[in-house]
Design a protein around this motif. Structure first.
Motif, PDB file in Angstrom:
ATOM      1  N   UNK A 171     -24.595 -11.355  10.341  1.00 13.32           N
ATOM      2  CA  UNK A 171     -23.994 -10.075  10.732  1.00 13.32           C
ATOM      3  C   UNK A 171     -24.990  -8.940  10.525  1.00 13.32           C
ATOM      4  N   UNK A 172     -25.608  -8.875   9.362  1.00 15.75           N
ATOM      5  CA  UNK A 172     -26.537  -7.785   9.050  1.00 15.75           C
ATOM      6  C   UNK A 172     -27.844  -7.923   9.814  1.00 15.75           C
ATOM      7  N   UNK A 173     -28.369  -9.142   9.890  1.00 16.57           N
ATOM      8  CA  UNK A 173     -29.629  -9.353  10.606  1.00 16.57           C
ATOM      9  C   UNK A 173     -29.469  -9.026  12.087  1.00 16.57           C
ATOM     10  N   UNK A 174     -28.349  -9.423  12.668  1.00 11.91           N
ATOM     11  CA  UNK A 174     -28.091  -9.148  14.085  1.00 11.91           C
ATOM     12  C   UNK A 174     -28.022  -7.646  14.340  1.00 11.91           C
ATOM     13  N   UNK A 175     -27.301  -6.923  13.488  1.00 11.84           N
ATOM     14  CA  UNK A 175     -27.185  -5.475  13.687  1.00 11.84           C
ATOM     15  C   UNK A 175     -28.526  -4.767  13.499  1.00 11.84           C
ATOM     16  N   UNK A 176     -29.309  -5.223  12.539  1.00 12.60           N
ATOM     17  CA  UNK A 176     -30.633  -4.625  12.344  1.00 12.60           C
ATOM     18  C   UNK A 176     -31.517  -4.897  13.549  1.00 12.60           C
ATOM     19  N   UNK A 231     -36.356 -19.153   5.023  1.00 14.00           N
ATOM     20  CA  UNK A 231     -36.356 -17.697   4.914  1.00 14.00           C
ATOM     21  C   UNK A 231     -36.434 -17.290   3.449  1.00 14.00           C
ATOM     22  N   UNK A 232     -37.384 -16.427   3.134  1.00 15.23           N
ATOM     23  CA  UNK A 232     -37.570 -15.987   1.756  1.00 15.23           C
ATOM     24  C   UNK A 232     -37.170 -14.530   1.572  1.00 15.23           C
ATOM     25  N   UNK A 233     -37.502 -13.691   2.541  1.00 12.32           N
ATOM     26  CA  UNK A 233     -37.228 -12.261   2.434  1.00 12.32           C
ATOM     27  C   UNK A 233     -36.290 -11.819   3.558  1.00 12.32           C
ATOM     28  N   UNK A 234     -35.564 -10.739   3.287  1.00 12.77           N
ATOM     29  CA  UNK A 234     -34.603 -10.249   4.256  1.00 12.77           C
ATOM     30  C   UNK A 234     -35.215  -9.893   5.604  1.00 12.77           C
ATOM     31  N   UNK A 235     -36.430  -9.351   5.597  1.00 11.24           N
ATOM     32  CA  UNK A 235     -37.037  -8.939   6.867  1.00 11.24           C
ATOM     33  C   UNK A 235     -37.212 -10.120   7.812  1.00 11.24           C
ATOM     34  N   UNK A 236     -37.403 -11.308   7.254  1.00 12.96           N
ATOM     35  CA  UNK A 236     -37.558 -12.492   8.104  1.00 12.96           C
ATOM     36  C   UNK A 236     -36.283 -12.777   8.879  1.00 12.96           C
ATOM     37  N   UNK A 237     -35.127 -12.499   8.279  1.00 15.20           N
ATOM     38  CA  UNK A 237     -33.857 -12.713   8.969  1.00 15.20           C
ATOM     39  C   UNK A 237     -33.763 -11.829  10.208  1.00 15.20           C
ATOM     40  N   UNK A 238     -34.211 -10.577  10.077  1.00 13.99           N
ATOM     41  CA  UNK A 238     -34.147  -9.650  11.209  1.00 13.99           C
ATOM     42  C   UNK A 238     -35.079 -10.111  12.321  1.00 13.99           C
ATOM     43  N   UNK A 289     -40.761  -2.251   7.951  1.00 15.45           N
ATOM     44  CA  UNK A 289     -39.834  -1.703   8.940  1.00 15.45           C
ATOM     45  C   UNK A 289     -38.561  -2.539   9.006  1.00 15.45           C
ATOM     46  N   UNK A 290     -38.717  -3.848   9.092  1.00 17.31           N
ATOM     47  CA  UNK A 290     -37.555  -4.729   9.223  1.00 17.31           C
ATOM     48  C   UNK A 290     -36.704  -4.722   7.961  1.00 17.31           C
ATOM     49  N   UNK A 291     -37.356  -4.692   6.802  1.00 17.89           N
ATOM     50  CA  UNK A 291     -36.610  -4.657   5.546  1.00 17.89           C
ATOM     51  C   UNK A 291     -35.795  -3.365   5.438  1.00 17.89           C
ATOM     52  N   UNK A 292     -36.405  -2.255   5.839  1.00 15.72           N
ATOM     53  CA  UNK A 292     -35.705  -0.973   5.782  1.00 15.72           C
ATOM     54  C   UNK A 292     -34.514  -0.952   6.730  1.00 15.72           C
TER      55      UNK A 292
END
Length: 236
Positions: free
Chosen positions: A6-11, A36-43, A85-88
């Motif tokens: 949900x969050x990765x898709x919206x980002x 996947x290790x970091x949130x930015x990778x999900x985005x 950028x992706x993490x933010x």
């Protein structure tokens, strides 16, 4: 997993407004979660699902898994993005979700059965516990509070790498052990000067790669839910 997508898709959609991304979680996203290790990778990975010609959509995940790091680097270069950028963007989406619909956002998280209860019971054994996570501290605090959990210490991604946090903890605590569901992190911890003797456990209920449970390094044991529920003295 529901909140991850949900969050990765919206980002991803905030960066590529015209992208065609499904509401339902793609099987490929689930399959890649252990890498996947970091949130930015999900985005980044979510964004790549909007490209029908890419291997993520065609089901050819073996090539991605063989060199996951190179795959992410190539994706960043092609989009002209940076991990920062992706993490933010991801954290912005989560902040907005908490502000606009806190209960709805929290409802997308489902703890593994028995884990919150076991953490809460550690105090009965005279053991304090801390949480080290690559998630943002604020979001993790929201999740823990919703489960009625208050760790003695909470360190998010802002605190730096987990080995560094463990070394800091060692100065104030008598460390009894470290539980993690990423084998590579455990290998790094065991290879860090000052942490070589720290007992480590790989949580069997986490996002494990297929061969993780059978290729454990020395000093790392597989921790099942049944063992986790038992007394600390039985965690061998």
């Amino acid at each position: 997993m529901e909140e991850y997508w949900w969050s990765a898709r919206r980002a991803a959609l905030s960066l590529c407004p015209g992208a065609a991304l499904p509401d339902t979680i793609p099987d490929g996203f689930r399959a890649l979660r252990p890498w996947i290790h970091h949130g930015w990778e999900m985005v980044l990975i979510a964004s790549l699902f909007s490209e029908p010609s890419r291997s993520l959509m065609t089901g050819d995940l073996d090539g991605v898994i063989r060199d996951y790091s190179a795959f992410c680097s190539e994706g960043l270069s092609r989009f002209g993005w940076t991990p920062t950028l992706l993490q933010e963007r991801l954290e912005h989406v989560r902040r907005e979700a908490v502000l606009m619909d806190r209960s709805g956002w929290l409802a997308m998280h489902r703890p593994y059965p028995g884990v919150p209860e076991r953490l809460a019971s550690l105090e009965d054994e005279g053991v304090a516990w801390a949480v080290l996570t690559t998630k943002g501290k604020a979001f993790t605090g929201e999740l823990l509070a919703s489960m009625g959990l208050t760790p003695a210490r909470l360190d998010g991604r802002e605190s730096g790498p987990k080995p560094d946090v463990l070394l800091s903890l060692r100065d104030d605590w008598r460390l009894r052990g470290f539980i993690e569901d990423r084998k590579a992190t455990l290998e790094t911890v065991r290879g860090t000067a000052g942490l070589e003797e720290l007992p480590c456990w790989l949580a069997s209920w986490g996002y494990l790669k297929p061969d993780d449970p059978v290729t454990l390094p020395e000093g790392v044991s597989l921790l099942s839910p049944e063992c986790f529920a038992g007394p600390l003295a039985s965690w061998n």
